[in-house]
Design a protein around this motif. Sequence first.
Motif, PDB file in Angstrom:
ATOM      1  N   LYS A 277      67.219   0.424 -11.779  1.00 14.53           N
ATOM      2  CA  LYS A 277      68.456   0.684 -12.525  1.00 14.53           C
ATOM      3  C   LYS A 277      69.554   1.211 -11.607  1.00 14.53           C
ATOM      4  CE  LYS A 277      66.270   1.521 -17.012  1.00 14.53           C
ATOM      5  NZ  LYS A 277      66.004   2.495 -18.093  1.00 14.53           N
ATOM      6  N   ARG A 278      69.155   2.025 -10.644  1.00 16.01           N
ATOM      7  CA  ARG A 278      70.165   2.522  -9.697  1.00 16.01           C
ATOM      8  C   ARG A 278      70.675   1.400  -8.800  1.00 16.01           C
ATOM      9  NH1 ARG A 278      66.492   6.989  -9.521  1.00 16.01           N
ATOM     10  NH2 ARG A 278      65.495   6.112  -7.662  1.00 16.01           N
ATOM     11  N   TRP A 280      70.688  -1.908  -9.552  1.00 13.19           N
ATOM     12  CA  TRP A 280      71.343  -2.964 -10.331  1.00 13.19           C
ATOM     13  C   TRP A 280      72.035  -2.354 -11.559  1.00 13.19           C
ATOM     14  CZ3 TRP A 280      67.054  -7.322 -10.588  1.00 13.19           C
ATOM     15  CH2 TRP A 280      66.900  -7.871  -9.302  1.00 13.19           C
ATOM     16  N   PRO A 281      73.135  -1.668 -11.385  1.00 11.00           N
ATOM     17  CA  PRO A 281      73.807  -1.039 -12.539  1.00 11.00           C
ATOM     18  C   PRO A 281      74.350  -2.049 -13.541  1.00 11.00           C
ATOM     19  CG  PRO A 281      75.166  -0.898 -10.556  1.00 11.00           C
ATOM     20  CD  PRO A 281      73.828  -1.391 -10.116  1.00 11.00           C
ATOM     21  N   ASP A 282      74.543  -3.314 -13.118  1.00 13.08           N
ATOM     22  CA  ASP A 282      75.064  -4.302 -14.056  1.00 13.08           C
ATOM     23  C   ASP A 282      74.049  -4.701 -15.118  1.00 13.08           C
ATOM     24  OD1 ASP A 282      73.518  -5.438 -12.077  1.00 13.08           O
ATOM     25  OD2 ASP A 282      74.638  -7.313 -12.007  1.00 13.08           O
ATOM     26  N   THR A 283      72.783  -4.255 -14.974  1.00 14.21           N
ATOM     27  CA  THR A 283      71.779  -4.520 -16.004  1.00 14.21           C
ATOM     28  C   THR A 283      71.712  -3.409 -17.043  1.00 14.21           C
ATOM     29  OG1 THR A 283      69.997  -3.488 -14.715  1.00 14.21           O
ATOM     30  CG2 THR A 283      70.380  -5.840 -14.373  1.00 14.21           C
ATOM     31  N   LEU A 284      72.546  -2.383 -16.894  1.00 14.08           N
ATOM     32  CA  LEU A 284      72.573  -1.272 -17.845  1.00 14.08           C
ATOM     33  C   LEU A 284      73.676  -1.493 -18.867  1.00 14.08           C
ATOM     34  CD1 LEU A 284      72.162   1.792 -15.443  1.00 14.08           C
ATOM     35  CD2 LEU A 284      70.386   0.479 -16.609  1.00 14.08           C
ATOM     36  N   GLU A 288      74.360   3.344 -21.498  1.00 12.19           N
ATOM     37  CA  GLU A 288      73.491   3.877 -20.440  1.00 12.19           C
ATOM     38  C   GLU A 288      74.312   4.263 -19.218  1.00 12.19           C
ATOM     39  OE1 GLU A 288      69.285   1.769 -20.462  1.00 12.19           O
ATOM     40  OE2 GLU A 288      70.876   0.317 -20.883  1.00 12.19           O
ATOM     41  N   GLN A 289      75.302   3.458 -18.876  1.00 13.66           N
ATOM     42  CA  GLN A 289      76.139   3.788 -17.731  1.00 13.66           C
ATOM     43  C   GLN A 289      76.948   5.056 -17.979  1.00 13.66           C
ATOM     44  OE1 GLN A 289      78.432   0.513 -16.134  1.00 13.66           O
ATOM     45  NE2 GLN A 289      76.850  -0.972 -16.676  1.00 13.66           N
TER      46      GLN A 289
END
Length: 645
Positions: A277-278, A280-284, A288-289
């Motif tokens: 998650k750290r 690939w932030p675009d998957t949050l 969540e972000q």
Amino acid sequence: MTVLMMFAACYGVWQLTMLASATRTVRMPLLILGVVAGLYGAGMLALGLQLLYTRGMSALSGDPLPEIVRTASYTVDPLIEELAKVAPFALLALLHRKVRAQWGLTDFLLLGAAGGAGFGLVEQLLRHADEAAAITGGGPFEGWSRMQGFSFVQIWGLPDLVTSWLPTPVSYIDAFSTDTPSPDVSLHLVWSALAGLGLGLVIRGSALQRLAGAALLLFPWLDHAAYNHEVADPDGAGVINALATPLAFLRHALWLYPLLALAAATFLDRRTLLAGKRAWPDTLTASEQAGRPAIAALGGHAFAGLPWTPYLTWTYALTRRAALFGHDRAAPDDPMRQAVAQATAALDATDAQAWRGTGLRRREGATAPRGIKPWLPLLVWAALLVPAVLYFLPGSLPTFSGVQGLLAKPWVFPLVLLFSVAGLGWLGWQLYATARRLRPLLAAPAADAAVRAELRLLTGVGSIAAGVGSLVLGLAAGGPDQPILTSHILDAISQTLFLASLLLAMMAMIWFPPFGLAALAGGGFQLVLTAAAADFLATLAGAGALAILAAMMSGNGSGGRGDDYWEEKYGQDDPPPRQERISDANKAELEDSGWLKNKLKDPQMRRDFMKWLEQGHKQGEAHEHLRPGSPEAEAKLAEFLAEML
């Protein structure tokens, strides 16, 4: 009886699966298929290897076969069996980079447990499926028991099973015991769960974790060997005898082993997911972000549009985990990452308003099949299953045990043989059809669909091997009521009648129904969605993660889009027509499109897809015209591939 034995094998896997919900990516249907692969694939592999070893050693050494078999039962046989149970999943991981990247340690543990449960089930079915005539009384709630020497063979009833932890299908109870009997913990399930975690550590772990994984692969063999040694040669000497006492003491905590292994796998998997998650932030999601916990953020989406959103959101969560597990092994433009990032953006775009109006309805233009011809494949498949279903369902109950005897009668048995040979032919044809459709599944970003197809192939190959072997050995033995072997192979084989072994192989046909059953149902139903929800579903379906729900979705889910959407996304001024008449030009546009050629490399597969689209429609009749590359076309292709499985 056999239904409860099958339930017990799957119930233990389900218990572990529920506890593993925080980090797993595999779904219960895949794990059930893992049980079947353990039954037919691992079981037949172990049988073949044990046959080769015992016969080969007897021929080379000149020692009597019974002595070779007795020694092998606590030395080589446990090693063969423990390796065979995890071999299907090890092979998948070695062959496919996506499997190594997308399966976490929890997944390996669960699949190992599933393979072990299936392996234990085949042993119990081979031992006891034909014993209904020897049992008096009992029922599905109280269970069934039979005296065997100075112990009872207990097949547990439903209440005992559902209140037990990882229950074994059958227990052997000392007739003089004063303890209240209860189901034992399934040995094969526990051993294989540990081996599955060991396999995952060897494949995914660091150097130190690989050493721990090797130890976990070794321990089930040693414990299995020690367990068998207590039965076959309790007074013998050697390394196994020296380990028997301490391992027997540790076996009192057998129920705890899977919990400890699952806790370790969950801890390590959560570290990997957080790192992903750290990276690939675009998957949050946007929530969540902003710092909201994932369970709260996704929980809001899950209840935004009942009853559909809980399943859709859960599928999204599993798919995202699969992508995040491979974050350190994938390139920035990895297709799985891109698919999850697109689905995340689409999920953020949906709210309670976006889900309003969602529902099921029958597809427009779908017509029910007329006459008997469209139903012939289904009828033939069901007819070929009749002997096996009669033997293992009503025939395994004491009340109807005469069914098993009837199938062995001289005037019925030739007909059973005819059905069995035809069933083997059916299985062979279905394996060929499955293999032909494997290439596009391998090209999907997610590994799930390809893994399911390959496990089905393994199941089919094992079933055909079991069926052919039963025919050869059983006919040589002299009849349907004769044992197919006279020595210890898989321990249970020596007690198995030819008829039971043959029909057990034929039961695998249940996993190979005719392709295109949805078309036979008159077109089935569609899931009508709003624009934002359709984008979300189409993206997940394109990743290969939502084939079942995509099979319910039609092009009507994309309503509400303006002209600028289609111009921006597909370079056209007008949205695709909703309903057009079938024409050669329309078909050629889709079949010859670069989009479809990229999705389906095999020309025959493209032709099959076009024929599938035309099912239920007559020439000149109104139908949906799919624009290449549109969400509707993606959903239809996912539906087609789902039916091919």
